[in-house]
Design a protein around this motif. Sequence first.
Motif, PDB file in Angstrom:
ATOM      1  N   PHE A 189     -57.839  -4.355 -26.765  1.00 51.11           N
ATOM      2  CA  PHE A 189     -57.456  -5.003 -25.514  1.00 51.11           C
ATOM      3  C   PHE A 189     -58.579  -5.916 -25.037  1.00 51.11           C
ATOM      4  O   PHE A 189     -59.703  -5.884 -25.541  1.00 51.11           O
ATOM      5  N   ARG A 190     -58.227  -6.732 -24.050  1.00 49.90           N
ATOM      6  CA  ARG A 190     -59.192  -7.643 -23.451  1.00 49.90           C
ATOM      7  C   ARG A 190     -59.871  -6.977 -22.261  1.00 49.90           C
ATOM      8  O   ARG A 190     -59.237  -6.240 -21.519  1.00 49.90           O
ATOM      9  N   ASP A 191     -61.141  -7.275 -22.105  1.00 48.18           N
ATOM     10  CA  ASP A 191     -61.842  -6.940 -20.872  1.00 48.18           C
ATOM     11  C   ASP A 191     -62.190  -8.280 -20.229  1.00 48.18           C
ATOM     12  O   ASP A 191     -63.197  -8.903 -20.554  1.00 48.18           O
ATOM     13  N   ASN A 192     -61.316  -8.709 -19.338  1.00 40.59           N
ATOM     14  CA  ASN A 192     -61.487 -10.041 -18.757  1.00 40.59           C
ATOM     15  C   ASN A 192     -62.775 -10.146 -17.939  1.00 40.59           C
ATOM     16  O   ASN A 192     -63.428 -11.185 -17.930  1.00 40.59           O
ATOM     17  N   ALA A 193     -63.127  -9.082 -17.261  1.00 39.80           N
ATOM     18  CA  ALA A 193     -64.308  -9.127 -16.420  1.00 39.80           C
ATOM     19  C   ALA A 193     -65.583  -9.351 -17.235  1.00 39.80           C
ATOM     20  O   ALA A 193     -66.516 -10.023 -16.784  1.00 39.80           O
TER      21      ALA A 193
ATOM     22  N   SER B 204     -67.090  -3.210 -28.898  1.00 41.86           N
ATOM     23  CA  SER B 204     -66.894  -4.418 -28.109  1.00 41.86           C
ATOM     24  C   SER B 204     -67.346  -5.629 -28.906  1.00 41.86           C
ATOM     25  O   SER B 204     -68.251  -5.534 -29.740  1.00 41.86           O
ATOM     26  N   CYS B 205     -66.726  -6.756 -28.600  1.00 43.01           N
ATOM     27  CA  CYS B 205     -67.084  -8.007 -29.251  1.00 43.01           C
ATOM     28  C   CYS B 205     -67.107  -9.098 -28.198  1.00 43.01           C
ATOM     29  O   CYS B 205     -66.148  -9.244 -27.424  1.00 43.01           O
ATOM     30  N   ALA B 206     -68.185  -9.856 -28.179  1.00 46.45           N
ATOM     31  CA  ALA B 206     -68.319 -10.950 -27.233  1.00 46.45           C
ATOM     32  C   ALA B 206     -68.731 -12.206 -27.983  1.00 46.45           C
ATOM     33  O   ALA B 206     -69.378 -12.140 -29.029  1.00 46.45           O
ATOM     34  N   ALA B 207     -68.358 -13.335 -27.447  1.00 41.01           N
ATOM     35  CA  ALA B 207     -68.761 -14.623 -28.002  1.00 41.01           C
ATOM     36  C   ALA B 207     -69.962 -15.118 -27.202  1.00 41.01           C
ATOM     37  O   ALA B 207     -69.911 -15.173 -25.978  1.00 41.01           O
ATOM     38  N   SER B 208     -71.007 -15.462 -27.917  1.00 42.76           N
ATOM     39  CA  SER B 208     -72.230 -15.888 -27.252  1.00 42.76           C
ATOM     40  C   SER B 208     -72.048 -17.248 -26.591  1.00 42.76           C
ATOM     41  O   SER B 208     -71.750 -18.236 -27.255  1.00 42.76           O
ATOM     42  N   GLY B 209     -72.179 -17.274 -25.289  1.00 40.51           N
ATOM     43  CA  GLY B 209     -72.218 -18.540 -24.593  1.00 40.51           C
ATOM     44  C   GLY B 209     -70.898 -19.210 -24.283  1.00 40.51           C
ATOM     45  O   GLY B 209     -70.892 -20.350 -23.818  1.00 40.51           O
ATOM     46  N   ARG B 210     -69.795 -18.524 -24.578  1.00 38.26           N
ATOM     47  CA  ARG B 210     -68.518 -19.159 -24.270  1.00 38.26           C
ATOM     48  C   ARG B 210     -67.414 -18.110 -24.155  1.00 38.26           C
ATOM     49  O   ARG B 210     -67.587 -16.973 -24.561  1.00 38.26           O
ATOM     50  N   ALA B 211     -66.309 -18.573 -23.603  1.00 35.58           N
ATOM     51  CA  ALA B 211     -65.139 -17.707 -23.505  1.00 35.58           C
ATOM     52  C   ALA B 211     -64.318 -17.817 -24.786  1.00 35.58           C
ATOM     53  O   ALA B 211     -64.492 -18.737 -25.575  1.00 35.58           O
ATOM     54  N   PHE B 212     -63.409 -16.870 -24.963  1.00 35.80           N
ATOM     55  CA  PHE B 212     -62.592 -16.868 -26.170  1.00 35.80           C
ATOM     56  C   PHE B 212     -61.474 -17.905 -26.149  1.00 35.80           C
ATOM     57  O   PHE B 212     -60.961 -18.295 -27.196  1.00 35.80           O
ATOM     58  N   GLY B 213     -61.094 -18.332 -24.965  1.00 36.72           N
ATOM     59  CA  GLY B 213     -60.110 -19.397 -24.870  1.00 36.72           C
ATOM     60  C   GLY B 213     -58.792 -19.055 -25.556  1.00 36.72           C
ATOM     61  O   GLY B 213     -58.172 -18.042 -25.273  1.00 36.72           O
ATOM     62  N   ASN B 214     -58.369 -19.889 -26.493  1.00 31.18           N
ATOM     63  CA  ASN B 214     -57.098 -19.662 -27.184  1.00 31.18           C
ATOM     64  C   ASN B 214     -57.305 -19.004 -28.544  1.00 31.18           C
ATOM     65  O   ASN B 214     -56.413 -18.999 -29.383  1.00 31.18           O
TER      66      ASN B 214
ATOM     67  N   GLY C 112     -53.143 -11.489 -24.634  1.00 32.65           N
ATOM     68  CA  GLY C 112     -53.407 -10.075 -24.860  1.00 32.65           C
ATOM     69  C   GLY C 112     -52.541  -9.427 -25.913  1.00 32.65           C
ATOM     70  O   GLY C 112     -52.600  -8.207 -26.093  1.00 32.65           O
ATOM     71  N   ALA C 113     -51.745 -10.204 -26.626  1.00 33.57           N
ATOM     72  CA  ALA C 113     -50.894  -9.623 -27.673  1.00 33.57           C
ATOM     73  C   ALA C 113     -51.754  -9.189 -28.849  1.00 33.57           C
ATOM     74  O   ALA C 113     -52.606  -9.947 -29.310  1.00 33.57           O
ATOM     75  N   ALA C 114     -51.529  -7.979 -29.316  1.00 30.85           N
ATOM     76  CA  ALA C 114     -52.347  -7.426 -30.394  1.00 30.85           C
ATOM     77  C   ALA C 114     -51.480  -6.959 -31.547  1.00 30.85           C
ATOM     78  O   ALA C 114     -50.320  -6.571 -31.374  1.00 30.85           O
ATOM     79  N   VAL C 115     -52.065  -6.991 -32.730  1.00 26.36           N
ATOM     80  CA  VAL C 115     -51.432  -6.466 -33.929  1.00 26.36           C
ATOM     81  C   VAL C 115     -52.418  -5.514 -34.595  1.00 26.36           C
ATOM     82  O   VAL C 115     -53.634  -5.623 -34.408  1.00 26.36           O
TER      83      VAL C 115
END
Length: 126
Positions: free
Chosen positions: A70-74, A20-30, A55-58
Amino acid sequence: VQLQACGGGLVQAGGSLRLSCAASGRAFGNWVVGWFRQAPGKQREFVSAIRWSNGAAVYSDSLKGRFNMFRDNAKNTVVLQMNSLKPEDTAIYYCAADIDPPSLFIIKEEAKYDSWGQGTQVTVSS
């Protein structure tokens, strides 16, 4: 921007791991969020990337079919599901963000990625 990667570990060949990968303190946005890996003695290589907005992936051609991103929106995280792992998948896995990606395609070259996480070790035993 600080990225946090987690989920690595030791697994037997044929097993699965989820990173898993998360951005500290913010959403990933665009952003586009990518995974790269570096095996001992080798150059870092592209694994996969996803555009958060749709959600498009390569994927790396050599990994397509075994890895799924994939994204985990929650949880506001991106997930790399790795299946049928092989010893040659052993590496440090890094997540990184392209914070100003082109709108029509995803770039796989690491030079385009601006922010990098600390890496998480994945070890696959034979």
